[in-house]
Scaffold this motif. Sequence first.
Motif, PDB file in Angstrom:
ATOM      1  N   ASP A 481      -7.819  36.898  67.992  1.00  0.00           N
ATOM      2  CA  ASP A 481      -6.744  37.641  66.657  1.00  0.00           C
ATOM      3  C   ASP A 481      -7.581  38.920  66.115  1.00  0.00           C
ATOM      4  N   ALA A 482      -6.218  39.545  65.445  1.00  0.00           N
ATOM      5  CA  ALA A 482      -6.415  41.013  64.848  1.00  0.00           C
ATOM      6  C   ALA A 482      -7.293  41.214  64.333  1.00  0.00           C
ATOM      7  N   GLU A 483      -7.107  40.282  63.272  1.00  0.00           N
ATOM      8  CA  GLU A 483      -8.640  40.057  62.404  1.00  0.00           C
ATOM      9  C   GLU A 483     -10.574  40.101  62.710  1.00  0.00           C
ATOM     10  N   PHE A 521     -18.888  40.171  57.826  1.00  0.00           N
ATOM     11  CA  PHE A 521     -19.221  39.100  58.826  1.00  0.00           C
ATOM     12  C   PHE A 521     -18.561  38.413  58.025  1.00  0.00           C
ATOM     13  N   HIS A 522     -19.802  38.264  56.889  1.00  0.00           N
ATOM     14  CA  HIS A 522     -19.736  36.486  56.215  1.00  0.00           C
ATOM     15  C   HIS A 522     -18.082  36.155  55.516  1.00  0.00           C
ATOM     16  N   ASN A 526     -16.037  32.901  56.258  1.00  0.00           N
ATOM     17  CA  ASN A 526     -15.526  32.131  54.839  1.00  0.00           C
ATOM     18  C   ASN A 526     -14.368  31.739  55.170  1.00  0.00           C
ATOM     19  N   ARG A 527     -13.190  32.389  56.520  1.00  0.00           N
ATOM     20  CA  ARG A 527     -11.888  31.971  56.742  1.00  0.00           C
ATOM     21  C   ARG A 527     -11.424  30.638  56.774  1.00  0.00           C
ATOM     22  N   ASP A 531      -9.372  27.062  56.273  1.00  0.00           N
ATOM     23  CA  ASP A 531      -8.760  27.034  57.453  1.00  0.00           C
ATOM     24  C   ASP A 531      -9.816  26.352  58.626  1.00  0.00           C
ATOM     25  N   PRO A 532      -9.655  24.827  58.674  1.00  0.00           N
ATOM     26  CA  PRO A 532     -10.827  24.063  59.187  1.00  0.00           C
ATOM     27  C   PRO A 532     -10.214  25.511  60.838  1.00  0.00           C
ATOM     28  N   GLU A 533      -8.891  25.427  61.591  1.00  0.00           N
ATOM     29  CA  GLU A 533      -8.918  26.633  62.868  1.00  0.00           C
ATOM     30  C   GLU A 533      -9.461  27.823  62.915  1.00  0.00           C
TER      31      GLU A 533
END
Length: 575
Positions: A481-483, A521-522, A526-527, A531-533
């Motif tokens: 995705d963009a992020e 990166f961390h 941590n996202r 949100d498990p997805e």
Amino acid sequence: MSLYARFAAAIDVVLDTLEAEGALPAGLNRASIAVEPPRDASHGDLATNAAMVLAKPAKTNPRALAALIQPKLAEMPGVTAVEIAGPGFLNLRLDPEQWRDEMRTIFAEGADYGRSTQGNAVRVNVEYVSANPTGPMHMGHCRGAVVGDALASLLEYAGHPVTREYYVNDAGSQVETLGRSAHLRYREALGETVTIPEGLYPGDYLKPVGAMLAAEYGDRYVGAAEAEWLPLFRARTVAAMMDMIRADLALLGIKHDVFSSEAKVQSDGKVVAAIDKLRADGLIYEGVLEAPKGEAADDWEPVEMTLFRATKFGDDSDRPVRKADGAYTYFGNDLAYHAQKAETADLLVDIWGADHGGTVKRVQAAVQALTAGRVPLDIKLVQMVRLLRDGEPVKMSKRSGSFVTLADVVEEVGRDVVRFTMLTRRADAQMDFDFAKVVEASKENPVFYVQYAHARIRSLGRKAVEAGIDVTAPADLRKLDAEELALVRLPAQFPRIIEAAAATREPHRVAFYLADLAGAFHALWNRGNDDPERRFLLVNDTETTLARLSLANAVGQIVRNGLAVMGVAAAEEMH
């Protein structure tokens, strides 16, 4: 070729075209043109100052020149938009495929991603450590050792042939004192009870040297005159101390290519030759220096000495190279040693302790005079490290024999922690080395945070295999995705960081960059906590997992490359 280098080359082509069209004068100096990330990411992917740099010599307005460059940049493959900002900056927006291509470049080049030809084969001599051979290495030597070694690796990575050199100060009163101290330990090894008088080296590290000398010579030199044994004991003890120093440096992974002897510089006539050359150039004269500022007239006696015209090269005063009694000054020896180094180098870099800052100008003046300006000398001053334990400073004194050795510290916290920590601040900034903080498992500790990022990436790969995912399968990077794709901007900057750090000769920039990369990166990792997805490993979505694993592996490759420049091993797992 990295993304930034590729677009820098493309901008060069645009400027060539404008020259051919007559819209831009030929032969303008483009050395200061940069392609870099905009300060605000919302302004685009890349920015260039080309119009700002060239407008004045082209006798035009920066925005007017930017308007000529803009449409040609917009025609470049991979560019989706070009905007003129402020007084004439050009911001470029790129097709996302450009960042996916950069990930592929990272994988293709691997350990060589970031390696540069910027050095253009300019030979560099980096001299560092050069501690007096009077005892083992202690933490007072550590920072300069790491900075010098990391700088040498950085310059090699940037395309310079590098010679790592150690200057052995084996002439002068300190080695005479060392020889006398060893003689006492020699007598002690033969059974005599000795007391170490004030002014000699009392450390236990000389006991093995005394035992070695006793085993080899027996009691031959116990009652002998000093003139009989001092030259021998001095030479043998210096050799033993240098073996100890090499072993201590090896604990940090540090090796030198050349060990140059001050005594040999003298005996080979290098000092006489250097002074004769300066004299022939009219830069040596016999004279009397002015009284030091603030010194009472009755405390100062004018003495005629042999002086070097250092003021002609920007120093504050002329400098003595030979004293009235005919002995050469330390500066006289030093200028000859630097002349020797300049015979096989195009650039000299010295790593010195900050307490030697007062001699920088005179040595630079001497090198400029001796090489007619052909070989620059860059001197990096390194501040001392304050060693803390339980919040209290640890005292170090070589003469008292109660110092903390480098070997002690490496044994306690590990080589990689010591090396990385020494590069977490600018070399000329004060540093505290706190035994608790350097091994603390927190994001406030950059050593841990960078190593944890790499260990996390390695763990991710292992867990993906355990989940039955074929990690060797090709990844569809369009699944990012963009992020996620935005994270690629940081790894893509690694070649720029290497070139900038090498140009300024500041290896700490690599450590700073790795800390930023690890933090980004961390944050992305941590996202998945909320949100498990958004986790990197999705057992039921192999395509997304492979794409995210590729992103993580790209970051991991850059972390390894950067740590390798710093001389630090990347952690495979954290305990």
